[in-house]
Scaffold this motif. Sequence first.
Motif, PDB file in Angstrom:
ATOM      1  N   LEU A 138       0.830  -1.206   0.000  1.00 59.77           N
ATOM      2  CA  LEU A 138       0.000   0.000   0.000  1.00 59.77           C
ATOM      3  C   LEU A 138       0.863   1.255   0.000  1.00 59.77           C
ATOM      4  N   LEU A 139       1.941   1.255   0.781  1.00 58.18           N
ATOM      5  CA  LEU A 139       2.833   2.412   0.820  1.00 58.18           C
ATOM      6  C   LEU A 139       3.510   2.637  -0.527  1.00 58.18           C
ATOM      7  N   SER A 140       3.792   1.549  -1.250  1.00 56.66           N
ATOM      8  CA  SER A 140       4.460   1.680  -2.547  1.00 56.66           C
ATOM      9  C   SER A 140       3.564   2.287  -3.614  1.00 56.66           C
ATOM     10  N   THR A 141       2.280   2.453  -3.312  1.00 57.04           N
ATOM     11  CA  THR A 141       1.366   3.084  -4.262  1.00 57.04           C
ATOM     12  C   THR A 141       0.848   4.437  -3.775  1.00 57.04           C
ATOM     13  N   THR A 142       1.173   4.812  -2.532  1.00 60.30           N
ATOM     14  CA  THR A 142       0.644   6.066  -1.984  1.00 60.30           C
ATOM     15  C   THR A 142       1.738   7.009  -1.474  1.00 60.30           C
ATOM     16  N   TRP A 143       2.868   6.490  -1.017  1.00 58.55           N
ATOM     17  CA  TRP A 143       3.926   7.318  -0.425  1.00 58.55           C
ATOM     18  C   TRP A 143       5.027   7.529  -1.452  1.00 58.55           C
ATOM     19  N   GLU A 144       5.370   8.790  -1.702  1.00 51.95           N
ATOM     20  CA  GLU A 144       6.283   9.119  -2.800  1.00 51.95           C
ATOM     21  C   GLU A 144       7.649   8.444  -2.692  1.00 51.95           C
ATOM     22  N   PRO A 145       8.323   8.424  -1.515  1.00 49.43           N
ATOM     23  CA  PRO A 145       9.616   7.716  -1.444  1.00 49.43           C
ATOM     24  C   PRO A 145       9.513   6.242  -1.792  1.00 49.43           C
ATOM     25  N   MET A 146       8.432   5.578  -1.368  1.00 53.31           N
ATOM     26  CA  MET A 146       8.265   4.163  -1.689  1.00 53.31           C
ATOM     27  C   MET A 146       7.912   3.974  -3.162  1.00 53.31           C
ATOM     28  N   ILE A 147       7.209   4.956  -3.750  1.00 55.88           N
ATOM     29  CA  ILE A 147       6.891   4.869  -5.183  1.00 55.88           C
ATOM     30  C   ILE A 147       8.173   4.940  -6.003  1.00 55.88           C
ATOM     31  N   LYS A 148       9.083   5.851  -5.621  1.00 55.44           N
ATOM     32  CA  LYS A 148      10.362   5.944  -6.334  1.00 55.44           C
ATOM     33  C   LYS A 148      11.183   4.679  -6.136  1.00 55.44           C
ATOM     34  N   LEU A 149      11.150   4.140  -4.915  1.00 57.14           N
ATOM     35  CA  LEU A 149      11.919   2.924  -4.641  1.00 57.14           C
ATOM     36  C   LEU A 149      11.386   1.747  -5.454  1.00 57.14           C
ATOM     37  N   LYS A 150      10.093   1.710  -5.661  1.00 59.10           N
ATOM     38  CA  LYS A 150       9.484   0.623  -6.429  1.00 59.10           C
ATOM     39  C   LYS A 150       9.936   0.650  -7.881  1.00 59.10           C
ATOM     40  N   LYS A 151      10.277   1.843  -8.390  1.00 61.02           N
ATOM     41  CA  LYS A 151      10.686   1.980  -9.783  1.00 61.02           C
ATOM     42  C   LYS A 151      12.186   1.759  -9.985  1.00 61.02           C
ATOM     43  N   ASP A 152      12.920   1.405  -8.935  1.00 59.20           N
ATOM     44  CA  ASP A 152      14.376   1.252  -9.018  1.00 59.20           C
ATOM     45  C   ASP A 152      14.815  -0.149  -9.423  1.00 59.20           C
ATOM     46  N   GLY A 153      13.898  -0.961  -9.914  1.00 58.90           N
ATOM     47  CA  GLY A 153      14.264  -2.286 -10.413  1.00 58.90           C
ATOM     48  C   GLY A 153      14.595  -3.264  -9.302  1.00 58.90           C
ATOM     49  N   ASP A 154      15.646  -4.061  -9.519  1.00 59.92           N
ATOM     50  CA  ASP A 154      16.030  -5.090  -8.553  1.00 59.92           C
ATOM     51  C   ASP A 154      16.449  -4.491  -7.222  1.00 59.92           C
ATOM     52  N   PHE A 155      17.169  -3.361  -7.259  1.00 66.68           N
ATOM     53  CA  PHE A 155      17.597  -2.719  -6.011  1.00 66.68           C
ATOM     54  C   PHE A 155      16.386  -2.296  -5.182  1.00 66.68           C
ATOM     55  N   GLY A 156      15.394  -1.710  -5.840  1.00 71.63           N
ATOM     56  CA  GLY A 156      14.197  -1.290  -5.121  1.00 71.63           C
ATOM     57  C   GLY A 156      13.434  -2.458  -4.542  1.00 71.63           C
ATOM     58  N   ARG A 157      13.348  -3.561  -5.298  1.00 70.67           N
ATOM     59  CA  ARG A 157      12.635  -4.742  -4.783  1.00 70.67           C
ATOM     60  C   ARG A 157      13.350  -5.332  -3.568  1.00 70.67           C
ATOM     61  N   ARG A 158      14.692  -5.335  -3.620  1.00 64.91           N
ATOM     62  CA  ARG A 158      15.433  -5.864  -2.460  1.00 64.91           C
ATOM     63  C   ARG A 158      15.226  -4.982  -1.232  1.00 64.91           C
ATOM     64  N   LYS A 159      15.243  -3.662  -1.426  1.00 68.90           N
ATOM     65  CA  LYS A 159      15.041  -2.763  -0.292  1.00 68.90           C
ATOM     66  C   LYS A 159      13.623  -2.912   0.277  1.00 68.90           C
ATOM     67  N   MET A 160      12.635  -3.066  -0.596  1.00 65.53           N
ATOM     68  CA  MET A 160      11.261  -3.260  -0.121  1.00 65.53           C
ATOM     69  C   MET A 160      11.128  -4.583   0.624  1.00 65.53           C
ATOM     70  N   SER A 161      11.856  -5.609   0.180  1.00 72.47           N
ATOM     71  CA  SER A 161      11.850  -6.886   0.910  1.00 72.47           C
ATOM     72  C   SER A 161      12.462  -6.721   2.290  1.00 72.47           C
ATOM     73  N   ASP A 162      13.536  -5.923   2.371  1.00 69.44           N
ATOM     74  CA  ASP A 162      14.157  -5.678   3.680  1.00 69.44           C
ATOM     75  C   ASP A 162      13.204  -4.926   4.604  1.00 69.44           C
ATOM     76  N   TYR A 163      12.509  -3.942   4.068  1.00 71.83           N
ATOM     77  CA  TYR A 163      11.547  -3.191   4.881  1.00 71.83           C
ATOM     78  C   TYR A 163      10.405  -4.101   5.343  1.00 71.83           C
ATOM     79  N   THR A 164       9.990  -5.014   4.470  1.00 71.88           N
ATOM     80  CA  THR A 164       8.928  -5.952   4.850  1.00 71.88           C
ATOM     81  C   THR A 164       9.376  -6.834   6.004  1.00 71.88           C
ATOM     82  N   ARG A 165      10.611  -7.307   5.954  1.00 74.29           N
ATOM     83  CA  ARG A 165      11.128  -8.150   7.041  1.00 74.29           C
ATOM     84  C   ARG A 165      11.219  -7.377   8.351  1.00 74.29           C
TER      85      ARG A 165
END
Length: 433
Positions: free
Chosen positions: A90-117
Amino acid sequence: MTSKFFEKNNTVNDLRNRLLFVFFILIIYRLGAHIPIPLVDAKQILNSFSDDNAGIFSLFNLFSGGALSKITVFSLGIMPYISSSIIIQLLSTTWEPMIKLKKDGDFGRRKMSDYTRLLTVVLSSFQAVAMAKMIINFSIYSNFNFLFYSVIVITLVAGTLFLMWLGELINEKGIGNGISLIIFTSIVSNLPRSVASTLEKVRQGELNIIVMFLFLIVLFVVIFLIIFVERAQKKITINYPKRQQGRKVFAAQTTFLPLKINMSGVIPPIFASSLILFPITLIHWLDPNSSNFILNSIRYIITPGKLPYLFLFALFIIFFCFFYTSLVFKSSDTADNLKRSGGFIAGIRPGDNTAAYIDKIVKKLTIIGAFYLTFVCLLPEFLVTFLNVPFYFGGTSLLIVIVVIMDFISQVQSKMISYKYDGLIKKYKLTGF
C-alpha cells in the motif's frame, strides 16, 4: 533418441525435486507447529477460554494450523509477515519515497523486501507481547519476571521469522508462492479431523443426512463460483494502426486488455477481518476479565457469528474492494501507456477519454467482485450461525484454499512450459540467437 530421453528425464527429475523440496519444507512447518513454548501449560490456558472468545480464538488458531491451541513456537503463524507485505504494498502506491523505490528495479525490490522483514519483526513483537500477557492472565502461576516475558516473546518472534524464511526457501528452490502454501497447509491441516467429526455426528443422528447432502451441494456450488469468477476476465479490444519503423512496416494489429472481475483478490476479506478483530483481540488478550460496560459491549457486538459482526464484515469487504483496486490499478496510467504505444479503443479518443472509459468498466467489475466476495465470505458464516451446519472453512479460508490451489497448478504448468522451451532452444541450437 537417447539425447531426447535424457532431456525429458532431466526435466521430470527437476520438477519432481522441486515438488519434493516443497513437501519437505511443509513437513518441517507441521512438525514445528507441535513444539511447545517453554514454561507454558497449554492445556490450562486452553481450558480458560470462554465461549464468547472461542470464535476469535478458533479464527486465529485456523490460520496458525492449530499451533495457537497448543501454544507452540508457531502460534503467531505467518500473518505478521502477510500484514507487513500488504502495508508495504500500500505504501508503494501512496507514499512518494516508496513509489520511487518501487521503480528502481532489482535494487528497489530488495530494499522493499528488507523493509517488509523489518516491519514483520515489529508487528510480530507487538503481537508476541500481547500473547505473553494473555498467557500470564490465563496461567495458574503468579510469579513472573522479565525473563519469562522475554522467553515467550523471543520464541514467538523467532517462530514467525522462521516461517518467513521457509516461505522464501519455497520461492527460491521450490515452485513459488511459499507464503501462500504455508497458509494453505495451516488451513487444511485439521480438515481430516473435522470431516471425521462431521461423519460421526451424522452416524449418531445429531446431524440430519439430508441437511448434510444439501450442505455438500452448496459447498460445490460455492467452489465452482470461486473458480469461475477468479478465471473470468473482461477483454477490451485494443487496436494498433499500421506503422513503419525504419525499413520495417508493421501491419495493423488487434489485441486485448484483460481485466479481472476480482482485481483485489483475497486482500479485502483479510483486511476486513484484521480491522474488525484487532480491537476485540486486544481486549481479550490484554484484559479478558474486564468489567467495563463499554468494553464488554464492544466485545459482544464485534464477535464472529453476531449480526453486527456480519454487517461490518460485509461493509468493510466492499470498501476495501474499491480502495485496494484503486491503488493497484490506475486507469490514467493504462491510457497513457496505450497512447504512447499507438494503441486505441475503437470509438474512444486517446488520453483522458480512454482513461474515463476504462475507469467506468473497472468500477462495474469492482461492484461485481465486491458482491461476489461478500457472498462467498458470508455464506459459511450464515450456515454456521443460523443453520448450525458444521462448516469447517470460513468464507475467507475457503477462498484462500481454492486460489492457492489454482496458483499452484499454474506454477507447475508454467515450469513445464519453460522446460519445453529450454528443450526447443537446445534442440535447434538457438541459445546464442
